[in-house]
Design a protein around this motif. Structure first.
Motif, PDB file in Angstrom:
ATOM      1  N   UNK A  55       6.975   7.728   3.694  1.00 34.78           N
ATOM      2  CA  UNK A  55       7.321   6.578   4.516  1.00 34.78           C
ATOM      3  C   UNK A  55       6.457   5.366   4.232  1.00 34.78           C
ATOM      4  N   UNK A  56       6.076   4.671   5.304  1.00 38.93           N
ATOM      5  CA  UNK A  56       5.300   3.443   5.159  1.00 38.93           C
ATOM      6  C   UNK A  56       3.961   3.679   4.478  1.00 38.93           C
ATOM      7  N   UNK A  57       3.403   4.868   4.638  1.00 36.51           N
ATOM      8  CA  UNK A  57       2.107   5.178   4.037  1.00 36.51           C
ATOM      9  C   UNK A  57       2.135   5.093   2.515  1.00 36.51           C
ATOM     10  N   UNK A  58       3.325   5.112   1.913  1.00 36.63           N
ATOM     11  CA  UNK A  58       3.434   5.059   0.465  1.00 36.63           C
ATOM     12  C   UNK A  58       3.007   3.697  -0.087  1.00 36.63           C
ATOM     13  N   UNK A  59       3.010   2.653   0.751  1.00 33.13           N
ATOM     14  CA  UNK A  59       2.582   1.328   0.318  1.00 33.13           C
ATOM     15  C   UNK A  59       1.238   0.940   0.923  1.00 33.13           C
ATOM     16  N   UNK A  60       0.519   1.910   1.440  1.00 32.55           N
ATOM     17  CA  UNK A  60      -0.782   1.647   2.045  1.00 32.55           C
ATOM     18  C   UNK A  60      -1.881   2.272   1.189  1.00 32.55           C
ATOM     19  N   UNK A  61      -2.949   1.504   0.969  1.00 33.37           N
ATOM     20  CA  UNK A  61      -4.046   1.964   0.123  1.00 33.37           C
ATOM     21  C   UNK A  61      -5.296   2.246   0.952  1.00 33.37           C
ATOM     22  N   UNK A  62      -5.907   3.387   0.723  1.00 28.88           N
ATOM     23  CA  UNK A  62      -7.193   3.672   1.337  1.00 28.88           C
ATOM     24  C   UNK A  62      -7.115   3.858   2.836  1.00 28.88           C
ATOM     25  N   UNK A  63      -8.242   4.106   3.486  1.00 29.08           N
ATOM     26  CA  UNK A  63      -8.260   4.310   4.935  1.00 29.08           C
ATOM     27  C   UNK A  63      -8.023   3.009   5.683  1.00 29.08           C
ATOM     28  N   UNK A  64      -7.414   3.109   6.855  1.00 26.33           N
ATOM     29  CA  UNK A  64      -7.195   1.942   7.701  1.00 26.33           C
ATOM     30  C   UNK A  64      -8.478   1.542   8.409  1.00 26.33           C
ATOM     31  N   UNK A  65      -8.546   0.269   8.787  1.00 23.76           N
ATOM     32  CA  UNK A  65      -9.630  -0.202   9.659  1.00 23.76           C
ATOM     33  C   UNK A  65      -9.165   0.041  11.087  1.00 23.76           C
ATOM     34  N   UNK A  66      -9.432   1.230  11.602  1.00 23.01           N
ATOM     35  CA  UNK A  66      -8.863   1.657  12.885  1.00 23.01           C
ATOM     36  C   UNK A  66      -9.220   0.737  14.053  1.00 23.01           C
ATOM     37  N   UNK A  67     -10.450   0.255  14.177  1.00 21.66           N
ATOM     38  CA  UNK A  67     -10.729  -0.677  15.274  1.00 21.66           C
ATOM     39  C   UNK A  67      -9.878  -1.943  15.214  1.00 21.66           C
ATOM     40  N   UNK A  68      -9.623  -2.438  13.996  1.00 17.82           N
ATOM     41  CA  UNK A  68      -8.791  -3.630  13.866  1.00 17.82           C
ATOM     42  C   UNK A  68      -7.341  -3.335  14.243  1.00 17.82           C
ATOM     43  N   UNK A  69      -6.867  -2.145  13.929  1.00 18.28           N
ATOM     44  CA  UNK A  69      -5.505  -1.776  14.346  1.00 18.28           C
ATOM     45  C   UNK A  69      -5.407  -1.667  15.860  1.00 18.28           C
TER      46      UNK A  69
END
Length: 399
Positions: free
Chosen positions: A250-264
């Motif tokens: 899904x969407x994770x296929x266009x996402x690189x590396x770990x997310x900045x969880x506090x910013x999310x």
């Protein structure tokens, strides 16, 4: 409508700096609830997703909540929301994967109304594969981007069309649905940059008709996070994966590396803030967003009309463009003065206004650099009549 600007101003601690902020187009100030959401998330244990323990599950919950919030904002589906560090990064990533199917002689269409971040990736990728670039031109008098010209710009070799939903420089809102309809006749992929429109207009991805839409949370007072939303998840699934995880779906296929969880977490809070702009807004978050942004649109239309009228009444001030449909942003020049000099003078009076030398982007197309550049005004949710009057008074003193 219950758009209480005094209440809204109370949500922004940064307004205590004593400055009048007309720099909204570069990113609004941050509401307290957004800053609190980020700091709270940073204090809590958050790990990478995929684990069977609370810190990992918290990370998964934050990402899921962020996708739902963006979907509510644009009228899309959470599964089709790609998250990343900025709109420009996500757009570049999308262009890179789309251009993998382009060949010599193919074409892409961009516009002079767009910001450079929404042009450069297309031009760069087209040059790499030998594709041509065609340009939607601006009407110099009005700063409109006429939709009729796309009838000749779009052809059988057109692979992609990129256009802004609203200009952060001159405020113009093009007739995007018509551009999309023309592009769809030849099967071109349409990508719309809604960054500058998102803080002020209710968005509906299905009504717009674009294949993908990109936004930046900083534009409405959120953290440094961007989102790319696909109208049809099948297009997302058809694109090559760029993820470091070979099992990404899904969407994770266009996402690189770990997310900045506090910013999310702050992203979610910022969209909740938008949903609460109108005191009378009720229902689901999507319903409250439509009500609140509809109220914001009406409120800012009044402010913009007052500002535009006042500026046009000054003989030494020239407002650039006069598009019929606008967001609350405009540009102007002051006779016999360089924009940088005027911006410095305004700064001495406590007003934040950006100067653009006119050497690139929209202003270069309009030839503004020949008269010393332009001043950019970007209103924000916390802008009010008093601030408009202060700006007008200071500019009158320059006459």
């Amino acid at each position: 409508m219950a758009f209480d600007v005094a209440r809204i101003r109370g949500l922004f601690p940064a307004l205590g700096d004593g400055w009048i902020h007309f720099d909204g187009a570069a990113g609004m100030l941050v509401p307290e609830q957004v800053a609190s959401a980020v700091s709270t998330a940073m204090r809590a244990p958050v790990s990478g997703p995929g684990g069977a323990f609370p810190a990992s599950q918290r990370a998964e919950s934050i990402v899921a909540a962020a996708r739902r919030a963006v979907a509510d904002l644009v009228g899309g589906e959470p599964e089709a929301v790609v998250l990343g560090p900025s709109a420009s990064v996500l757009l570049s990533r999308l262009v890179d994967v789309l251009s993998g199917t382009w060949t010599l002689g193919d074409e892409v269409v961009v516009s002079r109304l767009d910001e450079q971040a929404n042009i450069a990736p297309w031009v760069r990728s087209a040059k790499r594969v030998g594709a041509g670039v065609r340009w939607g031109e601006i009407d110099i008098e009005t700063c409109e981007l006429p939709a009729w010209q796309y009838e000749s710009l779009v052809g059988p070799r057109t692979k992609a069309v990129s256009v802004t939903y609203a200009s952060g420089s001159v405020g113009t809102r093009p007739d995007v649905p018509t551009v999309v309809e023309i592009a769809k006749r030849v099967g071109a992929t349409v990508v719309v940059d809604a960054t500058y429109a998102a803080p002020f207009l209710p968005l509906d991805l299905n009504a717009i008709g674009a294949d993908a839409l990109v936004v930046s949370a900083q534009a409405w007072g959120g953290p440094a996070v961007g989102a790319l939303v696909f109208r049809d998840q099948r297009l997302l699934e058809s694109l090559p994966s760029v993820s470091l995880d070979p099992n990404a779906r899904g969407a994770a296929r266009l996402e690189l590396g770990p997310h900045a969880y506090p910013l999310l977490a702050g992203l979610v809070a910022s969209i909740d803030y938008l949903a609460g702009l109108d005191d009378a807004a009720t229902g689901s978050r999507r319903e409250r967003l439509l009500t609140s942004l509809g109220s914001a649109k009406s409120y800012h239309a009044g402010l913009l009309a007052q500002l535009s009228t006042e500026l046009r009444s000054m003989r030494h001030v020239m407002v650039i463009g006069d598009a019929m449909r606008r967001i609350p942003a405009l540009a102007f020049t002051v006779a016999d003065r360089k924009a940088a000099e005027v911006a410095e003078y305004l700064g001495e009076q406590g007003l934040c206004v950006f100067a653009d030398e006119g050497t690139s982007g929209v202003f270069a197309s309009l030839g503004v650099g020949e008269v010393g550049g332009a001043l950019r005004i970007g209103l924000a949710h916390y802008s009010n009549v008093f601030e408009i009057n202060q700006l007008v008074r200071v500019l009158e003193d320059l006459g």
